[in-house]
Motif scaffolding. Structure first.
Motif, PDB file in Angstrom:
ATOM      1  N   PRO A   1      38.586  -6.064 -23.472  1.00  0.00           N
ATOM      2  CA  PRO A   1      39.860  -5.351 -23.591  1.00  0.00           C
ATOM      3  C   PRO A   1      39.830  -3.938 -23.015  1.00  0.00           C
ATOM      4  O   PRO A   1      40.831  -3.460 -22.489  1.00  0.00           O
ATOM      5  N   GLU A   2      38.664  -3.276 -23.095  1.00  0.00           N
ATOM      6  CA  GLU A   2      38.630  -1.889 -22.641  1.00  0.00           C
ATOM      7  C   GLU A   2      38.915  -1.777 -21.143  1.00  0.00           C
ATOM      8  O   GLU A   2      39.612  -0.867 -20.693  1.00  0.00           O
ATOM      9  N   LYS A   3      38.369  -2.720 -20.383  1.00  0.00           N
ATOM     10  CA  LYS A   3      38.606  -2.695 -18.932  1.00  0.00           C
ATOM     11  C   LYS A   3      39.951  -3.343 -18.592  1.00  0.00           C
ATOM     12  O   LYS A   3      40.577  -2.994 -17.588  1.00  0.00           O
ATOM     13  N   ALA A   4      40.363  -4.281 -19.422  1.00  0.00           N
ATOM     14  CA  ALA A   4      41.627  -4.974 -19.130  1.00  0.00           C
ATOM     15  C   ALA A   4      42.834  -4.077 -19.412  1.00  0.00           C
ATOM     16  O   ALA A   4      43.843  -4.134 -18.699  1.00  0.00           O
ATOM     17  N   LEU A   5      42.706  -3.232 -20.465  1.00  0.00           N
ATOM     18  CA  LEU A   5      43.856  -2.414 -20.869  1.00  0.00           C
ATOM     19  C   LEU A   5      44.454  -1.587 -19.728  1.00  0.00           C
ATOM     20  O   LEU A   5      45.648  -1.704 -19.454  1.00  0.00           O
ATOM     21  N   PRO A   6      43.648  -0.759 -19.042  1.00  0.00           N
ATOM     22  CA  PRO A   6      44.272   0.042 -17.980  1.00  0.00           C
ATOM     23  C   PRO A   6      44.853  -0.810 -16.855  1.00  0.00           C
ATOM     24  O   PRO A   6      45.890  -0.470 -16.294  1.00  0.00           O
ATOM     25  N   MET A   7      44.206  -1.936 -16.550  1.00  0.00           N
ATOM     26  CA  MET A   7      44.753  -2.778 -15.472  1.00  0.00           C
ATOM     27  C   MET A   7      46.121  -3.321 -15.866  1.00  0.00           C
ATOM     28  O   MET A   7      47.030  -3.398 -15.054  1.00  0.00           O
ATOM     29  N   ILE A   8      46.259  -3.676 -17.137  1.00  0.00           N
ATOM     30  CA  ILE A   8      47.513  -4.302 -17.586  1.00  0.00           C
ATOM     31  C   ILE A   8      48.580  -3.242 -17.886  1.00  0.00           C
ATOM     32  O   ILE A   8      49.741  -3.402 -17.532  1.00  0.00           O
ATOM     33  N   ALA A   9      48.166  -2.147 -18.512  1.00  0.00           N
ATOM     34  CA  ALA A   9      49.171  -1.176 -18.964  1.00  0.00           C
ATOM     35  C   ALA A   9      49.537  -0.127 -17.919  1.00  0.00           C
ATOM     36  O   ALA A   9      50.548   0.561 -18.066  1.00  0.00           O
ATOM     37  N   THR A  10      48.733   0.019 -16.847  1.00  0.00           N
ATOM     38  CA  THR A  10      49.151   0.929 -15.766  1.00  0.00           C
ATOM     39  C   THR A  10      49.567   0.151 -14.535  1.00  0.00           C
ATOM     40  O   THR A  10      50.280   0.667 -13.683  1.00  0.00           O
ATOM     41  N   GLY A  11      49.074  -1.073 -14.423  1.00  0.00           N
ATOM     42  CA  GLY A  11      49.436  -1.894 -13.259  1.00  0.00           C
ATOM     43  C   GLY A  11      48.660  -1.534 -12.004  1.00  0.00           C
ATOM     44  O   GLY A  11      48.911  -2.095 -10.941  1.00  0.00           O
ATOM     45  N   ASN A  12      47.726  -0.590 -12.098  1.00  0.00           N
ATOM     46  CA  ASN A  12      47.004  -0.183 -10.889  1.00  0.00           C
ATOM     47  C   ASN A  12      45.931  -1.215 -10.533  1.00  0.00           C
ATOM     48  O   ASN A  12      45.183  -1.664 -11.392  1.00  0.00           O
ATOM     49  N   PRO A  13      45.875  -1.583  -9.244  1.00  0.00           N
ATOM     50  CA  PRO A  13      44.946  -2.650  -8.844  1.00  0.00           C
ATOM     51  C   PRO A  13      43.509  -2.155  -8.675  1.00  0.00           C
ATOM     52  O   PRO A  13      43.262  -0.951  -8.619  1.00  0.00           O
ATOM     53  N   ILE A  14      42.591  -3.099  -8.594  1.00  0.00           N
ATOM     54  CA  ILE A  14      41.197  -2.768  -8.255  1.00  0.00           C
ATOM     55  C   ILE A  14      40.812  -3.558  -7.002  1.00  0.00           C
ATOM     56  O   ILE A  14      41.419  -4.592  -6.695  1.00  0.00           O
ATOM     57  N   GLY A  15      39.810  -3.057  -6.303  1.00  0.00           N
ATOM     58  CA  GLY A  15      39.346  -3.723  -5.090  1.00  0.00           C
ATOM     59  C   GLY A  15      38.331  -4.810  -5.419  1.00  0.00           C
ATOM     60  O   GLY A  15      37.900  -4.959  -6.570  1.00  0.00           O
ATOM     61  N   ALA A  16      37.928  -5.540  -4.379  1.00  0.00           N
ATOM     62  CA  ALA A  16      37.045  -6.695  -4.588  1.00  0.00           C
ATOM     63  C   ALA A  16      35.675  -6.271  -5.139  1.00  0.00           C
ATOM     64  O   ALA A  16      35.118  -6.953  -6.009  1.00  0.00           O
ATOM     65  N   ALA A  17      35.154  -5.140  -4.644  1.00  0.00           N
ATOM     66  CA  ALA A  17      33.820  -4.732  -5.085  1.00  0.00           C
ATOM     67  C   ALA A  17      33.824  -4.477  -6.590  1.00  0.00           C
ATOM     68  O   ALA A  17      32.935  -4.934  -7.326  1.00  0.00           O
ATOM     69  N   GLN A  18      34.866  -3.759  -7.044  1.00  0.00           N
ATOM     70  CA  GLN A  18      34.959  -3.482  -8.484  1.00  0.00           C
ATOM     71  C   GLN A  18      35.211  -4.780  -9.267  1.00  0.00           C
ATOM     72  O   GLN A  18      34.649  -4.982 -10.357  1.00  0.00           O
ATOM     73  N   ALA A  19      36.048  -5.630  -8.684  1.00  0.00           N
ATOM     74  CA  ALA A  19      36.354  -6.907  -9.351  1.00  0.00           C
ATOM     75  C   ALA A  19      35.074  -7.722  -9.538  1.00  0.00           C
ATOM     76  O   ALA A  19      34.874  -8.364 -10.571  1.00  0.00           O
ATOM     77  N   LEU A  20      34.190  -7.657  -8.549  1.00  0.00           N
ATOM     78  CA  LEU A  20      32.926  -8.398  -8.651  1.00  0.00           C
ATOM     79  C   LEU A  20      32.052  -7.775  -9.745  1.00  0.00           C
ATOM     80  O   LEU A  20      31.486  -8.462 -10.599  1.00  0.00           O
ATOM     81  N   LYS A  21      32.006  -6.443  -9.711  1.00  0.00           N
ATOM     82  CA  LYS A  21      31.179  -5.723 -10.685  1.00  0.00           C
ATOM     83  C   LYS A  21      31.642  -6.013 -12.121  1.00  0.00           C
ATOM     84  O   LYS A  21      30.835  -6.210 -13.024  1.00  0.00           O
ATOM     85  N   GLU A  22      32.954  -6.056 -12.300  1.00  0.00           N
ATOM     86  CA  GLU A  22      33.479  -6.225 -13.661  1.00  0.00           C
ATOM     87  C   GLU A  22      33.576  -7.689 -14.077  1.00  0.00           C
ATOM     88  O   GLU A  22      33.939  -7.981 -15.209  1.00  0.00           O
ATOM     89  N   GLY A  23      33.315  -8.584 -13.145  1.00  0.00           N
ATOM     90  CA  GLY A  23      33.323 -10.003 -13.492  1.00  0.00           C
ATOM     91  C   GLY A  23      34.662 -10.692 -13.328  1.00  0.00           C
ATOM     92  O   GLY A  23      34.860 -11.804 -13.810  1.00  0.00           O
ATOM     93  N   VAL A  24      35.606 -10.015 -12.638  1.00  0.00           N
ATOM     94  CA  VAL A  24      36.889 -10.675 -12.383  1.00  0.00           C
ATOM     95  C   VAL A  24      36.675 -11.799 -11.373  1.00  0.00           C
ATOM     96  O   VAL A  24      37.280 -12.861 -11.471  1.00  0.00           O
TER      97      VAL A  24
END
Ligand code: 3H9
Length: 691
Positions: A149-172
């Motif tokens: 939830p800690e990493k999901a919250l800002p993505m969902i509540a601000t709507g700001n995207p992340i790039g592929a490298a970060q997505a890989l790091k975070e397990g998306v």
């Protein structure tokens, strides 16, 4: 290949089923896509020759989300959440192969797949909150299960995207694919089959949502209170993520749906969805073809290294375009360059750019005191102070110095661009580029079209604006153009309201609560009450003169309508100013009365709308939604209220007309209704009918 619908087909690559989505421009998840995805997966399940499915898109991007144009219309089955349940429950592994942007329902599709691969340039985001919504197809339940939830919250509540490298790091995502995405995804699918990897249903994951500390939600809410004041959707996003942690998946999904439906039916989301399209419409000018010839802008000249010229310079060098910056004296030039360098250093100290970036950007600026150095630039922007004679002189000089075909632009906020253009032998190359202060921050740019400005010059101005990340709105010539002309209405009413008996604090609170970033009186203190004031001509005729004569210039000297502690921008009551207002109002014949908050809104907002109607009648702006884009980006109008013209439709034009007429009878012709407003009411139409 089997065509399932006009937008989806199923192809076999050996044992791998390739579910291709092709719905230009952005593969939005409209009916043919949803139906095709649902039937395609069902078909693949039944086909013994298919062991795994790759979901992949044609064109420039993976799915950019639900089709926003379908919102507000009767929904057509299959609904996206149901399609994604089919994905989730598919007994063969589904691999989402992402390029471009997996946004909203697009990312939810990927999250409902069992594996995700992407090219390195891919972006992942849940921007629904920017449309006044929350992810409504399981995004709020699956993303926290996948990354916590800690990493999901800002993505969902601000709507700001992340790039592929970060997505890989975070397990998306599970893997970044180099080279051809389709081939890479097939190879990945084969690997999954060969290794007999267990199916990874995100809905069944629990490790990231167990043992979550409740404070993370309280802390995140504190952050949101600062950044998302007035917006309903961000809080709903937090509630949904909380549910992901606290409820079983199916219940969480149900709760997400309830919240989504509530938001979808509300006025904030309607406003924000309207605004999404308004911002895209603004680039479309009826008589300028999309393929109009453009002038290549390789080098820019800017005259004036003050706050405005400096900010404008930063926009261009940020986009990698070299700037020749002209000032009359070396001392002014040095000061201007120093401010630009300081601004970049501050950005670098926050880690938002490197020291090398600062050096590179400063290296793109050539400072000079010689106007002749502008002879080889493709575009000049004059940003000296608002004095017609000075501007005329500059344009005469520029006409002689600049090469043929160079665009000559003025950054005037009010003055007549045609009069300035008439000083040159090339009025068709003269245009207004009205930046808003601070020019390196504010996204709005009014492109002022002179009577003779040529189409390629206008098309170039719009294109250049995009390059320097501005939202350009085309307007015509009149005093103050569109934005400032409308804004003047509010300023006038605020001045009057204070003399009639409203306190600065009351006016500020009402306008702040409406959703503006600050109240209009506090704004005056910030800008400086002494702007445009001169001691020699000051005769105590206005409150501005009275305050300035008393040495109250605003925040800059700690005393304005409010008092300010040293180094602070927080307004504190100033009883001495209340007394000055009372005295001045009595002298002018005002009898103080209690003024309601409702009257403050109506007095401050309705004349803006009325002026907007006049501007539309005079064809100063192309369409009502353009005025809304101006207000959201240039004047802090809360996007959840769409903009003044959208708001007017929401309130009801008949109500606005009736109130304007009442004010006209009580308070005079400042409130004379615009003929267009009367006409629309008579015809039972809205401003939206003119978009
Ligand atoms: C959602 O997914 C809800 C779900 O959670 C739940 C459902 C149950 N729909 O921006 P561009 C059009 S909500 C319809 O100029 P770019 C756009 O209007 C959705 N149309 O290109 C324009 O049309 P035109 C969450 C859309 O390359 C054209 O496509 N997703 C949609 O600068 C090109 O767009 C979002 O909020 C759409 N979803 O940027 C993402 N998206 O040519 C919204 C675009 O007629 N989209 N159009 O003017 C974007 O952020 C950007 O469009 C994107 C491309 C970054 C994708």
């Amino acid at each position: 290949m089997t065509a399932i619908t006009e937008a989806v087909s199923l192809e076999k690559e050996g044992e791998i089923g390739m579910l291709w989505i092709d719905n230009p421009p952005v593969n939005a998840l409209g009916y043919p896509v949803r139906k095709g995805m649902q039937d395609g997966i069902t078909m693949a399940m039944k086909d013994n020759g298919i062991k795994a499915v790759v979901v992949i898109c044609k064109g420039r991007t993976f799915c950019a989300g639900a089709d926003i144009r379908e919102f507000g219309k009767p929904p057509k089955e299959p609904h996206l959440p149901d399609v994604l349940t089919t994905f989730d429950q598919c007994t063969k592994p589904i691999i989402a192969a992402v390029h471009g942007t997996a946004f909203g329902g697009g990312l939810e599709t990927a999250l409902s797949s069992h594996f995700r691969v992407a090219v390195a340039s891919a972006q992942f985001g849940l921007p629904e909150v920017k449309l006044g919504l929350l992810p409504g197809a399981g995004g709020t339940q699956r993303l926290p299960r996948l990354i916590g939830p800690e990493k999901a919250l800002p993505m969902i509540a601000t709507g700001n995207p992340i790039g592929a490298a970060q997505a890989l790091k975070e397990g998306v995502i599970d893997e970044i694919i180099d080279g051809d995405l389709a081939k890479g995804a097939v190879a990945f699918a084969k690997k999954v089959l060969a290794e007999k990897r267990p199916m990874r249903k995100v809905s069944a994951l629990t490790d990231k949502i167990s043992g979550v500390k409740p404070e993370i939600f309280a802390n995140y809410r504190k952050e949101l209170n600062k950044s998302a004041r007035g917006f309903e959707a961000p809080e709903a996003c937090v509630k949904a993520v909380e549910a992901a942690v606290g409820k079983p998946f199916a219940e969480g999904l149900k709760y997400e749906r309830e919240l989504f439906t509530q938001l979808m039916m509300g006025s904030q989301s309607a406003a924000q969805r309207y605004y999404f399209f308004a911002e895209r419409e603004v680039a479309k000018i009826p008589d300028i073809p999309a393929d109009a010839p453009l002038i290549d802008i390789k080098k820019v000249g800017i005259i004036g290294a003050g706050t405005m010229g400096g900010g404008i310079t930063m926009n261009f060098v940020n986009a990698g375009i070299p700037v020749t910056l002209v000032e009359v004296k070396q001392e002014f030039l040095d000061r201007g360059l120093g401010v630009i360098k300081k601004n970049y250093d501050i950005t670098a100290s926050k880690g938002k750019m490197t020291a090398d970036d600062v050096t590179k950007r400063m290296g793109l600026i050539k400072g000079t005191t010689q106007m002749e150095d502008l002879k080889d630039v493709d575009l000049v922007i004059e940003a000296v102070f608002e004095n017609m004679d000075l501007k005329k002189e500059i344009f005469r000089k520029l006409d002689a110095i600049c090469k043929p075909g160079a665009i000559l632009a003025t950054n005037t906020s009010y003055l007549n661009v045609d009069e300035i253009a008439a000083q040159t032998k090339r009025p068709e190359y003269v245009v207004g580029l009205h930046f808003f202060s601070p020019a390196n921050v504010m996204r709005l740019l009014e492109v002022v079209r002179g009577a003779k400005t040529a189409i390629p010059v206008l098309a170039t101005a719009m294109a250049v604006a995009k390059k320097i990340k501005k939202i350009a709105v085309m307007v015509g010539v009149c005093f103050g153009f569109a934005g400032n002309r409308m804004f003047a209405q509010r300023k006038r009413e605020v001045d009057k309201l204070i003399l009639e008996g409203a306190s600065p604090a009351q006016v500020d609170k009402v306008i702040y609560d409406f959703g503006f970033p600050m109240g209009p009186v506090a704004l005056l203190d910030l800008i400086g009450i002494d702007l445009g004031w001169s001691k020699d001509n000051s005769k105590g005729r206005t409150m501005q003169e009275v305050l300035c004569e008393a040495g109250r210039f605003g925040i800059k000297n700690g005393k304005g309508y409010y008092n300010y502690a040293e180094g602070s921008r927080a307004p504190k009551p100033a009883p001495e100013v209340d007394a000055m207002i009372k005295e001045f109002a009595a002298k002018k014949g005002f009898k103080p009365r209690a003024i309601s908050d409702e009257e403050i809104i109506q007095r401050c907002i309705y004349p803006i709308i009325n002026e907007g109607a006049k501007i539309l009648e005079e064809k100063i702006a192309v369409r009502p939604s353009d005025l809304d884009v101006i207000w959201v980006n240039g004047y802090g109008w809360p996007v959840y209220r769409g903009g003044p013209m959208f708001y007017a439709d929401l309130v009801g034009l008949d109500k606005i007309l009736a109130v304007m007429k009442k004010f006209q009878a009580d308070l005079g012709d400042d409130f004379k209704p615009a003929p267009l407003l009367e006409k629309l009411v008579k015809e039972g139409k809205k401003f939206a009918s003119l978009n």
